[in-house]
Design a protein around this motif. Structure first.
Motif, PDB file in Angstrom:
ATOM      1  N   UNK A 265       0.830  -1.204   0.000  1.00 24.98           N
ATOM      2  CA  UNK A 265       0.000   0.000   0.000  1.00 24.98           C
ATOM      3  C   UNK A 265       0.866   1.256   0.000  1.00 24.98           C
ATOM      4  N   UNK A 266       1.942   1.230   0.797  1.00 25.12           N
ATOM      5  CA  UNK A 266       2.850   2.384   0.832  1.00 25.12           C
ATOM      6  C   UNK A 266       3.516   2.572  -0.528  1.00 25.12           C
ATOM      7  N   UNK A 267       3.939   1.459  -1.142  1.00 29.30           N
ATOM      8  CA  UNK A 267       4.576   1.539  -2.459  1.00 29.30           C
ATOM      9  C   UNK A 267       3.612   2.109  -3.497  1.00 29.30           C
ATOM     10  N   UNK A 268       2.380   1.596  -3.507  1.00 33.73           N
ATOM     11  CA  UNK A 268       1.394   2.086  -4.472  1.00 33.73           C
ATOM     12  C   UNK A 268       1.065   3.557  -4.224  1.00 33.73           C
ATOM     13  N   UNK A 269       0.961   3.925  -2.942  1.00 34.05           N
ATOM     14  CA  UNK A 269       0.702   5.333  -2.628  1.00 34.05           C
ATOM     15  C   UNK A 269       1.851   6.208  -3.117  1.00 34.05           C
ATOM     16  N   UNK A 270       3.090   5.697  -2.969  1.00 37.44           N
ATOM     17  CA  UNK A 270       4.246   6.443  -3.458  1.00 37.44           C
ATOM     18  C   UNK A 270       4.234   6.591  -4.967  1.00 37.44           C
ATOM     19  N   UNK A 271       3.855   5.514  -5.659  1.00 35.54           N
ATOM     20  CA  UNK A 271       3.782   5.565  -7.121  1.00 35.54           C
ATOM     21  C   UNK A 271       2.732   6.578  -7.567  1.00 35.54           C
ATOM     22  N   UNK A 272       1.562   6.525  -6.926  1.00 33.08           N
ATOM     23  CA  UNK A 272       0.492   7.465  -7.282  1.00 33.08           C
ATOM     24  C   UNK A 272       0.936   8.902  -7.005  1.00 33.08           C
TER      25      UNK A 272
END
Length: 356
Positions: A320-327
């Motif tokens: 979730x943190x990785x995806x939030x960072x990508x977004x």
């Protein structure tokens, strides 16, 4: 060790879930949950985890001051070898389950016993007069309701085409029509054939007793789990969910009479009762069996790998943190790109004006 509970926590129990098809405590059956329901489902299922992150260590210092290695409660619960759930898909919604989660139904239900006085004579007198009986109980916590609610209930019950047995700490305005008592043998009363409807605060045990004896319910929830319990009963066709605070005495009277005389509701809950009795013959014996079984053999053979990993891996915090960072990076890139393009256009326009 074992956990006995009436509430399933997908996160602490490490139960895989899909918010698209399993709207958390949704009162309706849907093939697909709405986006709003999916978001609420994820937030509600994840919230215990984030609460534990901040609170559990503090609780552990108080509860286990001499043993700092005791895991947080959410991690401790995931170590249980068997989860004995006072629930089932007849009362609750069907959900994916794990081998070490055992449904036993309601612990308080069972065959009714002979009624004692004054309930026996009141029910028999009503039956001889050709009048059915309604049961009203808000449990042990709500025998003294606010005056306004008491007056509303008395207004509705005094005009009801049924006699009523009411668990309340008050003097009956009409003892021949309304019997009041600070204690009721609810299970025994619901087992009487002359009882036509059960008005309840929608506590788990009360609803299980109504389901077992196939008595239609008018749910009058007050707080906590009572509201989702009432919503499920209405969604499954076992009765009606009524807001006692917002409903007038006339509306309450109509709701009670509708449920008491509704053949479809009676047929639905009767079928559910037959299924329940066939599947859950002795909930207490079933619970005792699994406790004894785990003490003798352990339950590791029933635990799946997801119950052995840390919480952050189960709910994929890092993903979730990785995806939030990508977004965030994509949004930042787009904002910078748009600003640069806008600035470039402005500069070109200024140069064009200067040449002119």
């Amino acid at each position: 060790f074992a956990i006995l509970s009436a509430i399933q926590n997908h996160v602490t129990g490490r139960i895989p879930f899909n918010p698209v098809s399993e709207a958390y405590k949704s009162p309706y059956f849907r093939t697909q949950a709405s986006l709003y329901e999916q978001v609420v489902t994820v937030i509600q299922l994840m919230s215990p985890h984030f609460k534990h992150i901040f609170n559990d260590r503090g609780y552990n210092k108080i509860l286990f001051p001499s043993d700092p290695d005791v895991p947080p409660s959410n991690e401790l619960m995931s170590l249980a070898e068997v989860y004995i759930m006072e629930s089932d898909p007849i009362f609750d919604y069907p959900q994916p389950q794990l081998p070490n989660i055992k449904f036993i139904g309601g612990l308080s239900v069972g065959p009714s016993k002979e009624l004692q006085e004054p309930f026996k004579s009141f029910v028999e007198r009503s039956e001889k007069a050709g009048v059915g009986v309604a049961i009203l109980s808000f449990g042990s916590l709500f025998m003294n309701l606010p005056k306004q609610l008491e007056e509303k209930l008395i207004s509705a019950l005094s005009r009801l085409q049924l006699n009523t047995i009411w668990r309340a700490n008050l003097t009956s305005p009409d003892p021949n029509k309304i019997l009041t008592s600070t204690w009721l043998p609810v299970n025994d009363l619901l087992g009487n054939k002359n009882v036509k409807v059960f008005m309840t605060h929608s506590g788990l045990h009360s609803l299980y007793e109504a389901l077992y004896h196939a008595v239609p319910v008018v749910c009058l929830p007050i707080f906590f789990d009572q509201q989702p319990n009432a919503e499920r009963m209405e969604a499954k066709g076992y009765g009606r969910n009524v807001d006692l605070l917002k409903t007038s005495a006339n509306e309450l009277l109509k709701a009670i009479e509708d449920v008491a005389s509704n053949n479809k509701i009676k047929s639905t809950i009767s079928t559910a009762s037959e299924i329940y009795r066939e599947l859950y013959t002795n909930p207490r014996q079933e619970a005792a069996f699994w406790l004894d079984h785990v003490m003798r053999y352990g339950g590791s053979y029933m635990r799946y790998s997801g119950q052995k990993i840390p919480m952050y891996l189960f709910i994929m915090d890092y993903v979730l943190v990785f995806l939030a960072g990508v977004v965030f990076a994509l949004v930042l890139f787009l904002v910078v790109f748009i600003l640069k393009r806008a600035l470039s256009l402005c500069l070109r326009r200024d140069k064009h004006f200067k040449k002119d």
